[in-house]
Design an enzyme around this catalytic site. Sequence first.
Site, PDB file in Angstrom:
ATOM      1  N   ASP A 191      60.192  60.851 -10.576  1.00  0.00           N
ATOM      2  CA  ASP A 191      61.626  60.659 -10.813  1.00  0.00           C
ATOM      3  C   ASP A 191      62.038  59.242 -10.426  1.00  0.00           C
ATOM      4  O   ASP A 191      62.766  58.554 -11.162  1.00  0.00           O
ATOM      5  CB  ASP A 191      62.445  61.641  -9.966  1.00  0.00           C
ATOM      6  N   LEU A 192      61.605  58.816  -9.244  1.00  0.00           N
ATOM      7  CA  LEU A 192      62.012  57.508  -8.725  1.00  0.00           C
ATOM      8  C   LEU A 192      61.351  56.366  -9.487  1.00  0.00           C
ATOM      9  O   LEU A 192      61.978  55.326  -9.741  1.00  0.00           O
ATOM     10  CB  LEU A 192      61.693  57.427  -7.235  1.00  0.00           C
TER      11      LEU A 192
END
Length: 421
Positions: A191-192
């Site tokens: 996600d990051l």
Amino acid sequence: MGTNDDAAEKILDGITVVDLTTFVTGGFATLMLANQGAEVIKVERPELGDDNRHSGPPFVEPNEEYDGPGRTADANGESPYFWTINYDKLSVEFNLKTDSGLEALYDLVEEADVVVENFRPGTAERLGIGYDDLRELNDDLVYCSISAFGETGPWSSRPGYDLLVQGTSGIMSVTGPEGGDPVKVGLPQTDLITAMWAAFGIVGSLFRRELTGDGDRIEIGMHDAALPWLTKQAGKAFVGEETTRMGTKDPVLSPYQAYPTADGYLNVGCANQKLWSELCEAIDRPDLIDDERFASNPDRVANMDELEEELSAVFRERPTEEWVDLLAEDHGLPVGPVYDVATALDNEQTEARDVIREIEHPALGTVPVIEHPLNYEHATAGFDEAPPLLGEDTEAILDGLGYDAEDIDRLREEGAIPDDE
């Protein structure tokens, strides 16, 4: 964050971002933009808001006496996880399944610079908020679409989350103890990763727009975004070598891992020849320098298990802090402690860099904020405002778009925005 220029502004001052995303990928991307001065307006589902508002426990109850705009989306209170992805943003509630809610969004987009969405491919178009729809309203718009597997290929219609992409990207296959099961990295890594690519692409497109006057569309798949991060593991795969789980060991460097101490663990990164020799002298094991098994880095990699046994026996003799004092402070060697999260957030280095601060929150008193690491000489960066309560800015944003009280009442009647609580 400090600056030497009294007139300095944030890099993205004057940029307006409409954030249509939920959870982490888009949310962290727009958080990075907010940190650099962009006005980020979260468009959230009425009553429910961003799914990340419900990520918990833990939750924090708001002050009972607060009677301002907005509210918590979860009956349990505010999610601290939500805070970490949504500082310095504004929140509006628009029901995009109503004609008037969609019109309100269109009015917002006409004044915006950037739109970010992370719907499954095809959903934005069905809602009437795809790139082609919004470009008709604002032809210099920068529009960023994020999905799990991108908009082409046999997996494009699949839903996906960080866990799934950690699996498909190969990350889990090289994470975990040697000989053990695949392990998910203990944070939403893909996600990051994707969020940072998205923010990078958006800023690049804004720069290009300054040069050409043209907007653009950025399309990102989480699976694609994770693959460039494989680096050394990809390098091995490219030449047909097997990649495996190695615990904290490294496939091409040694010693470069965590070793047990008398009371915890010590990370040791003394992989070049000079550092290796200095480490052996500092721990009173000069005999290891002349040991043919450990003569060079390739030798140490080939005999990693034997080296681990030798060094573990030494490091178990003292607590971690003593080793850090001796090796890092006295000898200048690259070693360090393995902290838990609470200690990582609260130690002398973190404090000295002013990374953790507190921000006033209208319903909670104060909330902690993790600052982002960019420190400019001639610009400023940093968060100024707490994460928003759900719908906190709906009326203010509509007012700024030219809606009067009668218009806002009509939106309520038509279900485009929630009724007053």
